[in-house]
Design a protein around this motif. Structure first.
Motif, PDB file in Angstrom:
ATOM      1  N   PHE A  91      22.561  19.318  39.501  1.00  0.00           N
ATOM      2  CA  PHE A  91      21.238  19.006  38.974  1.00  0.00           C
ATOM      3  C   PHE A  91      20.376  20.256  38.900  1.00  0.00           C
ATOM      4  CE2 PHE A  91      22.046  14.616  40.805  1.00  0.00           C
ATOM      5  CZ  PHE A  91      22.222  14.025  39.562  1.00  0.00           C
ATOM      6  N   ILE A  92      19.485  20.271  37.914  1.00  0.00           N
ATOM      7  CA  ILE A  92      18.546  21.374  37.749  1.00  0.00           C
ATOM      8  C   ILE A  92      17.129  20.783  37.727  1.00  0.00           C
ATOM      9  CG2 ILE A  92      20.180  22.875  36.562  1.00  0.00           C
ATOM     10  CD1 ILE A  92      18.959  22.012  33.921  1.00  0.00           C
ATOM     11  N   GLU A  93      16.151  21.612  37.351  1.00  0.00           N
ATOM     12  CA  GLU A  93      14.752  21.181  37.395  1.00  0.00           C
ATOM     13  C   GLU A  93      14.317  20.441  36.137  1.00  0.00           C
ATOM     14  OE1 GLU A  93      15.889  24.126  38.127  1.00  0.00           O
ATOM     15  OE2 GLU A  93      15.464  24.356  40.276  1.00  0.00           O
ATOM     16  N   HIS A  94      15.213  20.199  35.205  1.00  0.00           N
ATOM     17  CA  HIS A  94      14.908  19.504  33.951  1.00  0.00           C
ATOM     18  C   HIS A  94      15.418  18.074  34.072  1.00  0.00           C
ATOM     19  CE1 HIS A  94      14.432  18.513  29.783  1.00  0.00           C
ATOM     20  NE2 HIS A  94      14.069  19.744  29.450  1.00  0.00           N
ATOM     21  N   ILE A  95      14.495  17.113  34.121  1.00  0.00           N
ATOM     22  CA  ILE A  95      14.880  15.733  34.419  1.00  0.00           C
ATOM     23  C   ILE A  95      15.712  15.109  33.298  1.00  0.00           C
ATOM     24  CG2 ILE A  95      12.746  14.740  33.463  1.00  0.00           C
ATOM     25  CD1 ILE A  95      12.817  12.743  35.813  1.00  0.00           C
ATOM     26  N   LEU A 123      15.451  10.236  40.194  1.00  0.00           N
ATOM     27  CA  LEU A 123      15.331  11.606  39.703  1.00  0.00           C
ATOM     28  C   LEU A 123      13.851  11.935  39.541  1.00  0.00           C
ATOM     29  CD1 LEU A 123      18.096  11.603  36.921  1.00  0.00           C
ATOM     30  CD2 LEU A 123      18.308  12.463  39.262  1.00  0.00           C
ATOM     31  N   VAL A 124      13.448  13.085  40.068  1.00  0.00           N
ATOM     32  CA  VAL A 124      12.057  13.529  39.979  1.00  0.00           C
ATOM     33  C   VAL A 124      12.036  14.830  39.186  1.00  0.00           C
ATOM     34  CG1 VAL A 124       9.989  14.199  41.274  1.00  0.00           C
ATOM     35  CG2 VAL A 124      11.529  12.452  42.196  1.00  0.00           C
ATOM     36  N   ASP A 125      11.145  14.908  38.199  1.00  0.00           N
ATOM     37  CA  ASP A 125      11.061  16.112  37.374  1.00  0.00           C
ATOM     38  C   ASP A 125      10.704  17.322  38.224  1.00  0.00           C
ATOM     39  OD1 ASP A 125      11.245  17.544  35.064  1.00  0.00           O
ATOM     40  OD2 ASP A 125       9.272  16.990  34.293  1.00  0.00           O
ATOM     41  N   ASN A 126      11.248  18.476  37.847  1.00  0.00           N
ATOM     42  CA  ASN A 126      11.040  19.762  38.536  1.00  0.00           C
ATOM     43  C   ASN A 126      11.766  19.847  39.871  1.00  0.00           C
ATOM     44  OD1 ASN A 126       9.178  20.678  36.500  1.00  0.00           O
ATOM     45  ND2 ASN A 126       7.609  19.426  37.482  1.00  0.00           N
ATOM     46  N   CYS A 127      12.654  18.888  40.161  1.00  0.00           N
ATOM     47  CA  CYS A 127      13.395  18.889  41.425  1.00  0.00           C
ATOM     48  C   CYS A 127      14.893  18.880  41.137  1.00  0.00           C
ATOM     49  CB  CYS A 127      13.027  17.682  42.275  1.00  0.00           C
ATOM     50  SG  CYS A 127      11.287  17.607  42.720  1.00  0.00           S
ATOM     51  N   PRO A 128      15.656  19.816  41.697  1.00  0.00           N
ATOM     52  CA  PRO A 128      17.084  19.904  41.394  1.00  0.00           C
ATOM     53  C   PRO A 128      17.951  19.026  42.286  1.00  0.00           C
ATOM     54  CG  PRO A 128      16.453  21.754  42.745  1.00  0.00           C
ATOM     55  CD  PRO A 128      15.202  20.937  42.548  1.00  0.00           C
ATOM     56  N   SER A 129      17.458  17.893  42.716  1.00  0.00           N
ATOM     57  CA  SER A 129      18.250  16.991  43.548  1.00  0.00           C
ATOM     58  C   SER A 129      17.830  15.558  43.268  1.00  0.00           C
ATOM     59  CB  SER A 129      18.081  17.319  45.038  1.00  0.00           C
ATOM     60  OG  SER A 129      16.732  17.208  45.427  1.00  0.00           O
ATOM     61  N   ALA A 130      18.744  14.638  43.550  1.00  0.00           N
ATOM     62  CA  ALA A 130      18.496  13.213  43.355  1.00  0.00           C
ATOM     63  C   ALA A 130      18.379  12.533  44.709  1.00  0.00           C
ATOM     64  CB  ALA A 130      19.625  12.584  42.544  1.00  0.00           C
ATOM     65  N   VAL A 131      17.679  11.417  44.724  1.00  0.00           N
ATOM     66  CA  VAL A 131      17.503  10.604  45.923  1.00  0.00           C
ATOM     67  C   VAL A 131      18.398   9.387  45.805  1.00  0.00           C
ATOM     68  CG1 VAL A 131      15.871   9.296  47.321  1.00  0.00           C
ATOM     69  CG2 VAL A 131      15.146  11.405  46.209  1.00  0.00           C
ATOM     70  N   LEU A 181      19.418  13.503  33.782  1.00  0.00           N
ATOM     71  CA  LEU A 181      19.790  12.166  33.338  1.00  0.00           C
ATOM     72  C   LEU A 181      21.026  12.207  32.450  1.00  0.00           C
ATOM     73  CD1 LEU A 181      19.154   9.141  33.076  1.00  0.00           C
ATOM     74  CD2 LEU A 181      17.619   9.715  31.183  1.00  0.00           C
ATOM     75  N   GLY A 182      21.108  13.215  31.583  1.00  0.00           N
ATOM     76  CA  GLY A 182      22.272  13.341  30.720  1.00  0.00           C
ATOM     77  C   GLY A 182      23.555  13.583  31.492  1.00  0.00           C
ATOM     78  N   MET A 183      23.486  14.332  32.597  1.00  0.00           N
ATOM     79  CA  MET A 183      24.690  14.582  33.392  1.00  0.00           C
ATOM     80  C   MET A 183      25.189  13.319  34.073  1.00  0.00           C
ATOM     81  SD  MET A 183      24.254  18.375  35.083  1.00  0.00           S
ATOM     82  CE  MET A 183      22.478  18.381  35.330  1.00  0.00           C
ATOM     83  N   VAL A 184      24.284  12.411  34.418  1.00  0.00           N
ATOM     84  CA  VAL A 184      24.701  11.135  34.999  1.00  0.00           C
ATOM     85  C   VAL A 184      25.255  10.217  33.914  1.00  0.00           C
ATOM     86  CG1 VAL A 184      23.941   9.107  36.279  1.00  0.00           C
ATOM     87  CG2 VAL A 184      23.027  11.353  36.870  1.00  0.00           C
TER      88      VAL A 184
END
Length: 454
Positions: free
Chosen positions: A131-135, A238-246, A139-142
């Motif tokens: 994941f990167i900072e672009h939400i 997924l939160v924008d500007n955050c390179p990780s998912a919850v 989403l596309g990678m998932v």
């Protein structure tokens, strides 16, 4: 549209309102004549894709008195306040002279980096993207991994000032209904004036700040782990500007799993899980247990060679010093530039070498044991879980110094009660061990993708 400012038929009056509402030097206005009618384009540099502005300008035409946009996603702006929010997100406002309507064209182009393998969750086999900072790219990678029409994606925007985009993903026929209901209730009741800038801040707003060190959610930077948990009935945020998912919900044993366990044969995965769990429990209990044996001079049949200690308090202080020094070195390696890493290695040799032992700061046995338990911390897959286990270990050390083996037993009991009282969603933290669920226990240790919702 109560409390909202409508658009004026005079285009420049709308622009004047926008200029007064925000003091941005990069607010850009471009004037274009379309069939002898003036058309104004308003956007913000830096977050607006300037390369997409030119095709839009070239495609502006009138069709039976209506303005047409061919190569873009267009929505009608409801008010000047809504238009300003969209402009600050990187979209372009199109205002037509003589019309009380305006349009929003999606021209967002945020600065971003390319997907790369996460440095914390590395794997010998498996995907190398993260994941990167672009939400939208996250989403596309998932979506690339799960092409199921039952994959539900919902968008939220939280924060009165930040207006952070939040995406929620789940598979409708796999997610536990109570998980979805609990999340929906928490996200709907966030404080109106709460600002969201990271996934951690969002979790604190949803679950509150607590003195419990154990994480209530799991974080991951790998889209393959997020996809696996979606197939297991979890909910992904997924939160924008955050390179990780919850990942919601999570348990103690879920925090110890790693992606390599899904890329190996069942036998190897089972052995690796057992080794990892042994390292996790050693990182918590091994050092306090060894201290009890030393302080009691090994009143067991193990007949281990144990060192003499000057006193319980002095012995405990020596253990804490050694553990603290290792933690300082770890933190310094994380936050120091790469060019200083070799220098830190030299410093670590002096700090953890023969000199402190010769001066009596601690003994060789203490250094060896603290090194072993810290290796157990590194074996723990979840970074937040490893930090929580370290805090529990330090508390157990203090209780051993104060109460000996009785303090150790009381500390274990308090730790167990803490884990039993921790719960996120419908599942207890020690699930599927407590309460025991045979099918889910088998899935947890054999790596199946199907979740038992009973």
């Amino acid at each position: 549209m109560t409390g909202k400012t409508p658009f004026s038929a005079e285009a420049w009056k709308n622009v004047d309102w926008l200029r007064q509402a925000t003091d941005c030097f990069d607010l850009t206005i471009r004037s274009v004549n379309v069939n002898d009618r003036q058309c104004l384009l308003v956007f913000v540099g830096g977050v607006t894709g300037t390369t997409s502005i030119e095709p839009i300008v070239e495609s502006l035409v009138f069709d039976k008195g209506n303005l047409a946009f061919f190569p873009a996603t267009v929505t009608q702006a409801g008010s000047l306040e809504d238009a300003l929010d969209k402009i600050l997100q990187g979209q372009t406002l199109v205002i037509l002279e003589g019309s009380a309507y305006a349009f929003i064209v999606d021209t967002r182009s945020y600065p971003t980096r390319g997907p790369s393998e996460p440095t914390v969750e590395k794997s010998v086999r498996g995907a190398r993207d993260g994941f990167i900072e672009h939400i939208m790219l996250d989403l596309g990678m998932v979506r690339r991994r799960i092409r199921d029409p039952k994959l539900v994606t919902k968008a939220y925007q939280k924060g009165s000032r930040t207006k952070t985009d939040i995406f929620v993903l789940y598979i409708s026929d796999l997610i536990h209904p109570s998980i979805l209901h609990d999340f929906q209730n928490r996200i709907d009741h966030l404080p109106v004036n709460a600002e969201v800038t990271s996934e951690r801040q969002l979790c604190e707003l949803m679950y509150g700040q607590t003195w419990n060190p154990y994480p209530h959610v799991r974080y991951t930077e790998r889209p393959d782990i997020a996809a696996i948990h979606l197939l297991q009935g979890s909910l992904i945020i997924l939160v924008d500007n955050c390179p990780s998912a919850v990942i919601l919900p999570t348990t103690f044993f879920e925090q110890t799993k790693q992606i390599e366990e899904y890329t190996q044969t069942p036998v190897i995965s089972l052995v690796m899980r057992a080794i990892r769990l042994a390292g996790v429990f050693c990182s918590i209990y091994l050092l306090p247990l060894w201290m009890v044996l030393v302080m009691q001079q090994n009143p067991t049949r193990l007949n281990l060679p144990l060192p003499e200690i000057p006193g319980p308090i002095t012995f405990g202080v020596q253990v804490l010093i050694a553990d603290l020094l290792i933690e300082w070195i770890r933190l310094s390696l994380i936050h120091s530039p790469l060019m200083l890493s070799s220098l830190l290695g030299i410093v670590a040799v002096f700090v953890l070498g023969d000199a402190p032992i010769a001066y009596g700061a601690y003994t060789q046995e203490i250094l060896i044991m603290t090194a072993i338990v810290n290796i157990g911390n590194f074996v723990t897959a979840g970074y937040e879980l490893s930090m929580a286990n370290k805090i529990v270990r330090l508390a157990l050390i203090v209780m051993v110094v104060i109460g000996g083996y009785r303090g150790f037993l009381i500390g274990i009991l308090i730790h167990l009660i803490l884990l039993l009282q921790t719960q996120v969603g419908p599942f207890p933290y020690l699930y599927p061990l407590i309460p025991f669920n045979g099918k889910e226990f088998k899935r947890l240790f054999l790596g199946n993708f199907t979740m038992d919702k009973k």
